[in-house]
Design an enzyme around this catalytic site. Structure first.
Site, PDB file in Angstrom:
ATOM      1  N   ARG A   1       0.808  -1.296  -0.139  1.00  0.00           N
ATOM      2  CA  ARG A   1       0.049  -0.152  -0.026  1.00  0.00           C
ATOM      3  C   ARG A   1       0.995   1.280   0.025  1.00  0.00           C
ATOM      4  NH1 ARG A   1      -2.448   3.341   3.883  1.00  0.00           N
ATOM      5  NH2 ARG A   1      -4.539   3.726   3.394  1.00  0.00           N
TER       6      ARG A   1
ATOM      7  N   SER B   1     -12.896  -3.242   0.823  1.00  0.00           N
ATOM      8  CA  SER B   1     -13.145  -2.710   2.322  1.00  0.00           C
ATOM      9  C   SER B   1     -14.738  -2.412   2.311  1.00  0.00           C
ATOM     10  CB  SER B   1     -12.511  -1.096   2.353  1.00  0.00           C
ATOM     11  OG  SER B   1     -10.984  -1.228   2.269  1.00  0.00           O
TER      12      SER B   1
ATOM     13  N   LYS C   1      -4.238   6.011   8.618  1.00  0.00           N
ATOM     14  CA  LYS C   1      -4.845   6.290   7.496  1.00  0.00           C
ATOM     15  C   LYS C   1      -5.478   7.751   7.699  1.00  0.00           C
ATOM     16  CE  LYS C   1      -8.227   3.939   4.527  1.00  0.00           C
ATOM     17  NZ  LYS C   1      -9.183   4.929   4.054  1.00  0.00           N
TER      18      LYS C   1
HETATM   19  N1  3NM Z   1      -7.678   0.928   6.291  1.00  0.00           N
HETATM   20  P1  3NM Z   1      -3.069   0.322  11.759  1.00  0.00           P
HETATM   21  S1  3NM Z   1      -7.906   1.540   8.742  1.00  0.00           S
HETATM   22  C1  3NM Z   1      -5.416   1.061   5.630  1.00  0.00           C
HETATM   23  O1  3NM Z   1     -10.682   1.268   8.169  1.00  0.00           O
HETATM   24  C2  3NM Z   1      -6.271   1.254   6.613  1.00  0.00           C
HETATM   25  O2  3NM Z   1     -10.563   0.653   6.193  1.00  0.00           O
HETATM   26  C3  3NM Z   1      -8.565   1.130   7.214  1.00  0.00           C
HETATM   27  O3  3NM Z   1      -3.317   0.952  10.274  1.00  0.00           O
HETATM   28  C4  3NM Z   1     -10.055   0.843   7.331  1.00  0.00           C
HETATM   29  O4  3NM Z   1      -2.909  -0.920  11.856  1.00  0.00           O
HETATM   30  C5  3NM Z   1      -6.244   1.481   8.140  1.00  0.00           C
HETATM   31  O5  3NM Z   1      -1.709   1.212  12.059  1.00  0.00           O
HETATM   32  C6  3NM Z   1      -5.175   1.773   8.804  1.00  0.00           C
HETATM   33  O6  3NM Z   1      -4.154   1.047  12.753  1.00  0.00           O
HETATM   34  C7  3NM Z   1      -4.578   0.576   9.748  1.00  0.00           C
END
Ligand code: 3NM
Length: 222
Positions: A46, A117, A146
């Site tokens: 990503r 998603s 994000k």
């Molecule tokens: N998508 P971390 S949250 C890439 O809610 C991504 O769809 C999300 O990172 C969604 O593990 C997210 O550091 C980031 O919290 C996840």
């Protein structure tokens, strides 16, 4: 190639590591190799955010990370870039609700893995109908990885999806660590997806292995 089965997909989702160059101060290759050593079961490239590679640099990095994944027998998924995924023969593509339409992506990628998603029952149903192999549901907890993330929904969203008859493999995302992985699994996820718990850890290997242990322990309990 044939479509991945639902059972195989669930196994693969156990510890789904997501990363691009903005997610770590260390070189991406080093972090990924350590994470693979620790036992991550699926990887998503990503390359988004400040300082992200573009064009040929992005493609070259993707190929270096893909080679590493191949060495470990771990599928390599590309985030939101069908063209790149096809050009390098990646194992799959992941798209968000604001990215290319999932049905169109399925047509383009054939039997490759398709992840979508989803944030609610409606989006989950639509993803299933579009031919997704799994859905990513989040953010479960607050995340700093994000910029445009929605509000955290808590593990209850997973329960609500399962109660509504969503049977597709689900990977939970957003703020997940080895300490909260168990409650996420118990709420109905098949695996956990993380960026910072592994990419920002002083030991990506130890972090990955702690996550795998937590997911496996929660699976045995079900
Ligand atoms: N998508 P971390 S949250 C890439 O809610 C991504 O769809 C999300 O990172 C969604 O593990 C997210 O550091 C980031 O919290 C996840």
């Amino acid at each position: 190639m044939t479509r991945i089965t639902s059972e195989e997909m669930k196994e693969r989702l156990a510890v789904y590591f997501i990363m691009g160059t903005p997610n770590s101060e260390k070189p991406a290759e080093q972090v990924l190799e350590e994470a693979l050593d620790g036992g991550v079961t699926l990887f998503q490239f990503r390359e988004k955010g400040p300082g992200a590679f573009k064009g040929e640099d992005k493609a070259a990095l993707a190929q270096r990370l893909q080679r590493l994944c191949r060495t470990y027998g771990v599928p390599f998924i590309v985030n939101d870039d069908v063209e790149l995924a096809m050009a390098i023969d990646a194992d799959g593509v992941h798209v968000g609700q604001d990215d290319e339409d999932a049905r169109r992506v399925r047509e383009k990628i054939g039997d490759k893995i398709l992840g979508v998603s989803a944030h609610n029952v409606e989006e989950a149903m639509a993803a299933m109908a579009a031919g997704a192999d799994y859905i990513g549901v989040g953010p479960i907890y607050p995340t700093r990885s994000k910029d445009d993330a929605n509000e955290a929904q808590g593990p209850d969203i997973l329960r609500r999806l399962r109660e509504a008859g969503i049977t597709i493999p689900i990977v939970a995302i957003g703020g997940i660590t080895a300490d909260n992985a168990r409650e996420v699994m118990e709420a109905g996820a098949d695996g956990v997806s993380v960026i910072s718990a592994i990419a920002s850890s002083p030991s990506p290997k130890a972090a990955a292995s702690r996550l795998l242990e937590a997911v496996r322990a929660a699976r045995v309990k079900r």
